[in-house]
Motif scaffolding. Structure first.
Motif, PDB file in Angstrom:
ATOM      1  N   SER A 149       0.646  -1.365   0.116  1.00 16.47           N
ATOM      2  CA  SER A 149      -0.368   0.590   0.279  1.00 16.47           C
ATOM      3  C   SER A 149       0.634   1.622   0.129  1.00 16.47           C
ATOM      4  N   PHE A 150       0.203   2.261  -1.099  1.00 14.50           N
ATOM      5  CA  PHE A 150       1.138   3.662  -0.868  1.00 14.50           C
ATOM      6  C   PHE A 150       0.674   4.354   0.870  1.00 14.50           C
ATOM      7  N   HIS A 151      -0.325   4.002   1.204  1.00 17.26           N
ATOM      8  CA  HIS A 151      -0.515   5.050   2.747  1.00 17.26           C
ATOM      9  C   HIS A 151       0.569   5.434   3.287  1.00 17.26           C
ATOM     10  N   MET A 152       0.950   4.550   4.202  1.00 12.82           N
ATOM     11  CA  MET A 152       2.100   5.286   4.449  1.00 12.82           C
ATOM     12  C   MET A 152       3.613   6.066   3.899  1.00 12.82           C
ATOM     13  N   TYR A 153       3.434   5.403   3.270  1.00 10.63           N
ATOM     14  CA  TYR A 153       4.701   6.218   2.261  1.00 10.63           C
ATOM     15  C   TYR A 153       4.244   7.826   1.912  1.00 10.63           C
ATOM     16  N   GLY A 154       3.018   8.122   1.377  1.00 10.74           N
ATOM     17  CA  GLY A 154       2.170   8.867   1.151  1.00 10.74           C
ATOM     18  C   GLY A 154       2.162  10.141   2.283  1.00 10.74           C
ATOM     19  N   ILE A 155       2.275   9.586   3.404  1.00  6.91           N
ATOM     20  CA  ILE A 155       2.582  10.064   4.750  1.00  6.91           C
ATOM     21  C   ILE A 155       3.720  10.594   5.003  1.00  6.91           C
ATOM     22  N   ILE A 156       4.375   9.651   5.310  1.00  8.75           N
ATOM     23  CA  ILE A 156       5.874   9.584   5.275  1.00  8.75           C
ATOM     24  C   ILE A 156       6.010  11.202   4.280  1.00  8.75           C
ATOM     25  N   GLY A 157       5.992  10.855   3.552  1.00  7.83           N
ATOM     26  CA  GLY A 157       6.450  11.503   2.017  1.00  7.83           C
ATOM     27  C   GLY A 157       6.010  13.323   1.984  1.00  7.83           C
ATOM     28  N   SER A 158       5.135  13.423   2.321  1.00 11.96           N
ATOM     29  CA  SER A 158       4.125  14.366   3.317  1.00 11.96           C
ATOM     30  C   SER A 158       5.198  15.353   4.034  1.00 11.96           C
ATOM     31  N   ALA A 159       5.337  14.097   4.888  1.00 11.81           N
ATOM     32  CA  ALA A 159       6.069  14.544   6.268  1.00 11.81           C
ATOM     33  C   ALA A 159       7.418  15.692   6.049  1.00 11.81           C
ATOM     34  N   VAL A 160       8.313  14.222   4.834  1.00 17.42           N
ATOM     35  CA  VAL A 160       9.709  14.678   4.368  1.00 17.42           C
ATOM     36  C   VAL A 160       9.339  16.279   3.649  1.00 17.42           C
ATOM     37  N   ALA A 161       8.110  16.210   2.779  1.00 18.89           N
ATOM     38  CA  ALA A 161       8.254  17.930   1.752  1.00 18.89           C
ATOM     39  C   ALA A 161       7.963  18.612   2.647  1.00 18.89           C
ATOM     40  N   THR A 162       6.877  18.561   4.168  1.00 17.87           N
ATOM     41  CA  THR A 162       6.319  19.572   5.225  1.00 17.87           C
ATOM     42  C   THR A 162       8.273  20.261   5.534  1.00 17.87           C
ATOM     43  N   ALA A 163       9.077  19.659   6.181  1.00 15.29           N
ATOM     44  CA  ALA A 163       9.929  19.732   6.581  1.00 15.29           C
ATOM     45  C   ALA A 163      10.863  20.408   6.011  1.00 15.29           C
ATOM     46  N   ALA A 164      11.227  19.676   4.756  1.00 17.52           N
ATOM     47  CA  ALA A 164      11.761  20.827   3.797  1.00 17.52           C
ATOM     48  C   ALA A 164      11.597  21.633   3.489  1.00 17.52           C
ATOM     49  N   LEU A 165      10.100  22.053   3.110  1.00 17.60           N
ATOM     50  CA  LEU A 165       9.629  23.071   2.762  1.00 17.60           C
ATOM     51  C   LEU A 165       9.760  24.111   3.850  1.00 17.60           C
ATOM     52  N   SER A 166       9.410  23.817   4.963  1.00 16.76           N
ATOM     53  CA  SER A 166      10.110  24.318   6.569  1.00 16.76           C
ATOM     54  C   SER A 166      11.648  24.729   6.517  1.00 16.76           C
ATOM     55  N   VAL A 167      12.437  24.139   6.019  1.00 16.36           N
ATOM     56  CA  VAL A 167      13.985  24.206   6.828  1.00 16.36           C
ATOM     57  C   VAL A 167      14.128  25.509   5.557  1.00 16.36           C
ATOM     58  N   TRP A 168      13.522  25.055   4.454  1.00 16.56           N
ATOM     59  CA  TRP A 168      14.293  26.394   3.701  1.00 16.56           C
ATOM     60  C   TRP A 168      13.045  27.784   3.890  1.00 16.56           C
ATOM     61  N   VAL A 169      11.933  27.280   4.387  1.00 14.14           N
ATOM     62  CA  VAL A 169      11.468  28.908   4.761  1.00 14.14           C
ATOM     63  C   VAL A 169      12.388  29.319   6.232  1.00 14.14           C
ATOM     64  N   ILE A 170      12.789  28.555   6.830  1.00  9.89           N
ATOM     65  CA  ILE A 170      13.312  28.564   8.387  1.00  9.89           C
ATOM     66  C   ILE A 170      14.884  30.004   7.777  1.00  9.89           C
ATOM     67  N   GLN A 171      15.642  29.336   6.390  1.00  6.33           N
ATOM     68  CA  GLN A 171      17.373  29.517   5.751  1.00  6.33           C
ATOM     69  C   GLN A 171      16.566  30.912   5.134  1.00  6.33           C
ATOM     70  N   LYS A 172      15.781  31.014   4.530  1.00  8.28           N
ATOM     71  CA  LYS A 172      15.146  32.055   3.461  1.00  8.28           C
ATOM     72  C   LYS A 172      15.147  33.173   4.151  1.00  8.28           C
ATOM     73  N   LEU A 173      13.838  33.459   4.957  1.00  6.08           N
ATOM     74  CA  LEU A 173      13.553  34.370   6.237  1.00  6.08           C
ATOM     75  C   LEU A 173      14.393  34.679   6.903  1.00  6.08           C
ATOM     76  N   LYS A 174      15.318  33.535   7.259  1.00  8.31           N
ATOM     77  CA  LYS A 174      16.979  33.778   8.600  1.00  8.31           C
ATOM     78  C   LYS A 174      15.391  34.167   9.526  1.00  8.31           C
ATOM     79  N   LEU A 175      15.014  33.424  10.545  1.00  9.03           N
ATOM     80  CA  LEU A 175      13.810  33.083  11.059  1.00  9.03           C
ATOM     81  C   LEU A 175      14.708  32.917  12.615  1.00  9.03           C
ATOM     82  N   THR A 176      14.562  33.566  13.896  1.00  5.28           N
ATOM     83  CA  THR A 176      15.377  33.581  14.855  1.00  5.28           C
ATOM     84  C   THR A 176      14.078  32.620  15.993  1.00  5.28           C
ATOM     85  N   THR A 177      14.417  32.036  17.403  1.00  6.44           N
ATOM     86  CA  THR A 177      14.613  31.230  18.096  1.00  6.44           C
ATOM     87  C   THR A 177      13.608  32.699  18.869  1.00  6.44           C
TER      88      THR A 177
END
Length: 177
Positions: free
Chosen positions: A71-99
């Motif tokens: 089944s693709f179900h879990m791979y889809g969820i894991i893939g969505s999580a990886v894509a979300t994390a990659a996008l989040s890291v890109w936004v953090i770096q692009k916008l130079k976010l702080t703690t």
């Protein structure tokens, strides 16, 4: 710079302050272990448990399907999580976010280690994690959600996971990294 919080005598294992600058450690310990912060963490955890349950991430059958490539179900969820994390890291770096304390968020590149096999710690850790996940039918994330859902046998898995984490913390300084 904001004034620091008063010194709080908490055991160092209450919060991970290893990467927090020395001048902010007392404040991080005080704020990270405050009752309101702990309540927020609990609510976020309950929300994550609800998402895990509704998306069937905690379903042994879904995990079994994944490891049998049925089944693709879990791979889809894991893939969505990886894509979300990659996008989040890109936004953090692009916008130079702080703690929340105003420190820059710096993401260090992965260190491949100095073993004879490059990246051995990553593939050995991945294999160990994957074997445990496949044998148990659950990764550490949904253990509490499974317990909350009435799968009482997961109490043994949770105790084992906590024991393994405690053992690692105890032996950490003596292990190769």
């Amino acid at each position: 710079m904001a004034p620091s919080a008063p010194h709080v005598d908490l055991p160092p294992e209450c919060a991970d302050v290893e990467q927090v600058p020395e001048d902010l450690r007392d404040r991080a310990l005080a704020e990270g272990n405050a009752p309101l912060a702990l309540a927020v963490y609990g609510l976020l955890g309950a929300g994550l448990g609800l998402v895990f349950t509704k998306s069937q991430v905690i379903s042994w059958f879904r995990i079994y399907e994944m490891f049998r490539f049925e089944s693709f179900h879990m791979y889809g969820i894991i893939g969505s999580a990886v894509a979300t994390a990659a996008l989040s890291v890109w936004v953090i770096q692009k916008l130079k976010l702080t703690t929340v304390h105003g420190e820059p968020i710096e993401l260090a590149p992965k260190a491949w280690g100095d073993s004879r096999v490059p990246g051995a710690r990553y593939w050995m850790g991945g294999i160990t994690f994957g074997l445990g996940w496949a044998l148990l039918g659950a990764c550490p994330g949904p253990l509490v959600a499974l317990l909350g859902g009435g799968v009482s046998v997961m109490a043994a898995a949770l105790v084992a996971a906590l024991g393994g984490t405690w053992t690692y913390a105890l032996l950490r300084d003596r292990l190769p990294h």
